[in-house]
Design an enzyme around this catalytic site. Structure first.
Site, PDB file in Angstrom:
ATOM      1  N   GLY A 137       2.474   6.415  -4.302  1.00  0.00           N
ATOM      2  CA  GLY A 137       1.078   6.790  -3.446  1.00  0.00           C
ATOM      3  C   GLY A 137       1.590   7.070  -1.633  1.00  0.00           C
ATOM      4  N   ASN A 138       0.568   7.177  -1.054  1.00  0.00           N
ATOM      5  CA  ASN A 138       0.902   6.885   0.453  1.00  0.00           C
ATOM      6  C   ASN A 138      -0.578   6.469   0.977  1.00  0.00           C
ATOM      7  OD1 ASN A 138      -1.036   9.498   1.348  1.00  0.00           O
ATOM      8  ND2 ASN A 138       0.452  10.357  -0.051  1.00  0.00           N
ATOM      9  N   TYR A 139      -0.433   6.581   2.524  1.00  0.00           N
ATOM     10  CA  TYR A 139      -1.575   5.673   3.237  1.00  0.00           C
ATOM     11  C   TYR A 139      -2.654   6.613   3.230  1.00  0.00           C
ATOM     12  CZ  TYR A 139       2.115   2.276   4.035  1.00  0.00           C
ATOM     13  OH  TYR A 139       3.289   1.250   3.726  1.00  0.00           O
TER      14      TYR A 139
ATOM     15  N   ALA B  57      -2.497  14.525   1.363  1.00  0.00           N
ATOM     16  CA  ALA B  57      -1.188  14.023   1.604  1.00  0.00           C
ATOM     17  C   ALA B  57      -0.603  13.988  -0.118  1.00  0.00           C
ATOM     18  CB  ALA B  57      -0.997  12.866   2.123  1.00  0.00           C
TER      19      ALA B  57
END
Ligand code: PMT
Length: 398
Positions: free
Chosen positions: A208-210, A276
């Site tokens: 995943g990402n932030y 994102a």
């Protein structure tokens, strides 16, 4: 534009309170229904009798009416209003609003208001220029409030400088413009993607990402407030929205986001891709938790996720607009322009992790917009709510 609008006029204890009488008259003349809420200090400057005679409603100042014990519900007032205008707003009330110090009826009403809030500061120039006032005003802006900037001129102290409350006629114009602009997306369908995507490795792990979703949700809310029907396709985030006319579709993976985007896009006038999206996903999903075995480090083989923006760019019809984001760490301008053309976007919004306060998780962002007509428009660091307004304004101009 103000005809039939429910407006709370908040008056605090400043010398400019005398101008609130004219403001009230102008609002009534424009067809608005106005409920005055005044602070105890405000009553030292202007009498509630004048205000209730003009508004045709009892002025509210206390939590209870002393003789009847009737409770004034700030929650109901907050729901009733189409707008709240605080004019004049003193340094002290601004500080209380910025920090949630709910010690009078006006501040509790402000904290309960669901409608847009307009704040017209009024104070002496030194108070206006003080870092604490500046910080409080910035905080209020970051919550999405509209500041009606004070003007320069002779102040109550006879000093000359910035701090005069804007003239009532100008405040009414400001409100009218706001309501006119609110309707500029009426009848439009807008698609927004927001948040990260999670690509499952096993039942307990993912790639995943932030992304927090704050940028995408702010865009969806701004479009909905301006009259659009919004489809918000959101990756896993902890934020929610209660703005009307937003249909939130929750997804986990890039593939799910892709599927919903493809089915929603044909009826949309424009799409803003702020999610994102993970570029890669594991080829295999392991349905049991991968165990940590001694000397055995698992290899996760990856495949490319579909590029949602590029696909929408390839099926875009005349009259549809596609807006992408570019999140960069280096070579920002070239990368953004490359994505603009490669994905057949009409506009790309660059945000760089090199800029502090920009990008993932923050309440602020700093953007540069590039259009396919080779325009470049730079913006300073602003709250994501204000950035969303700038983006929607640009799209409408196009
Ligand atoms: O959510 P926040 O915490 O508020 O943070 C906001 C944000 C930083 C996530 C947002 O402002 C932002 O920059 N979003 C795009 C992030 C990104 O993935 O950028 P990119 O440069 O990798 O992708 C370019 C564009 O293609 C983006 O519009 C992206 O949504 C889209 N894309 C990317 C990959 C993919 N597989 N499909 C896509 O549609």
């Amino acid at each position: 534009m103000l005809k039939g609008k429910h407006i709370i006029l908040g008056i605090t204890g400043g010398i400019a309170a005398y101008k609130s009488v004219s403001l009230l008259r102008l609002l009534i003349k424009a067809g608005a229904e106005v409920q005055v809420v005044i602070t105890p200090a405000g009553k030292e400057f202007i009498t509630p009798v004048t205000l209730s005679a003009l508004s045709g409603k009892p002025v509210i100042s206390e939590f209870f009416t002393a003789n009847t014990g009737e409770w004034h519900s700030h929650v109901d007032l907050g729901l009733w209003a189409d707008a709240m205008v605080i004019a004049p707003a003193t340094a002290s009330s601004i500080a209380k609003m910025a920090n949630g110090v709910a010690d009078n009826m006006l501040i509790t009403t402000y904290l309960s208001a669901k409608a847009p809030v307009f704040i017209a500061p009024s104070m002496d120039l030194d108070m206006m220029a003080h870092p604490s006032t500046k910080r409080n005003i910035e905080l209020l802006k970051s919550y999405g409030n509209h500041i009606i900037e004070p003007t320069e001129g002779e102040l109550a102290s006879h000093l000359i400088g910035k701090g005069r409350m804007e003239e009532p006629e100008e405040i009414v114009k400001f409100l009218s413009r706001f309501f006119a602009c609110q309707q500029d997306l009426k009848g439009k369908h807008v698609l927004v993607t927001a948040g990260p995507t999670f690509e499952k490795i096993d039942p307990v792990r993912f790639i995943g990402n932030y992304s927090s979703g704050k940028m995408g949700y702010a865009i969806a809310e701004e479009a909905a407030r301006r009259g659009a029907m919004v489809t918000l396709i959101s990756g896993p985030v902890s934020i929610t929205t209660n703005v009307q006319n937003i249909n939130v579709i929750k997804v986990d993976s890039a593939q799910e986001m892709y599927d919903y985007c493809i089915s929603s896009f044909p009826i949309c006038d424009f799409a803003i891709m702020s999610a994102a999206v993970a570029d890669y996903a594991p080829i295999e999903y392991c349905d049991k938790k991968i165990k940590r075995e001694k000397d055995d480090i698992p290899t996760i083989r990856l495949k490319k996720n579909p590029d949602i923006a590029a696909k929408l760019g390839s099926i875009k019809k005349d009259g549809q607009m596609l807006i992408g984001f570019a999140l960069e760490t280096n070579n920002e301008e070239n990368n953004a322009i490359d994505k603009l053309h490669r994905k057949n976007l009409d506009m790309i919004i660059l945000n760089s992790l090199q800029d502090s306060g920009a990008g993932f998780g923050t309440n602020t962002n700093k953007i540069t917009i590039y259009t396919k007509q080779e325009e470049k428009i730079e913006f300073p660091l602003k709250s994501k709510i204000e950035v969303a307004k700038d983006i929607i304004d640009r799209i409408i101009q196009k």
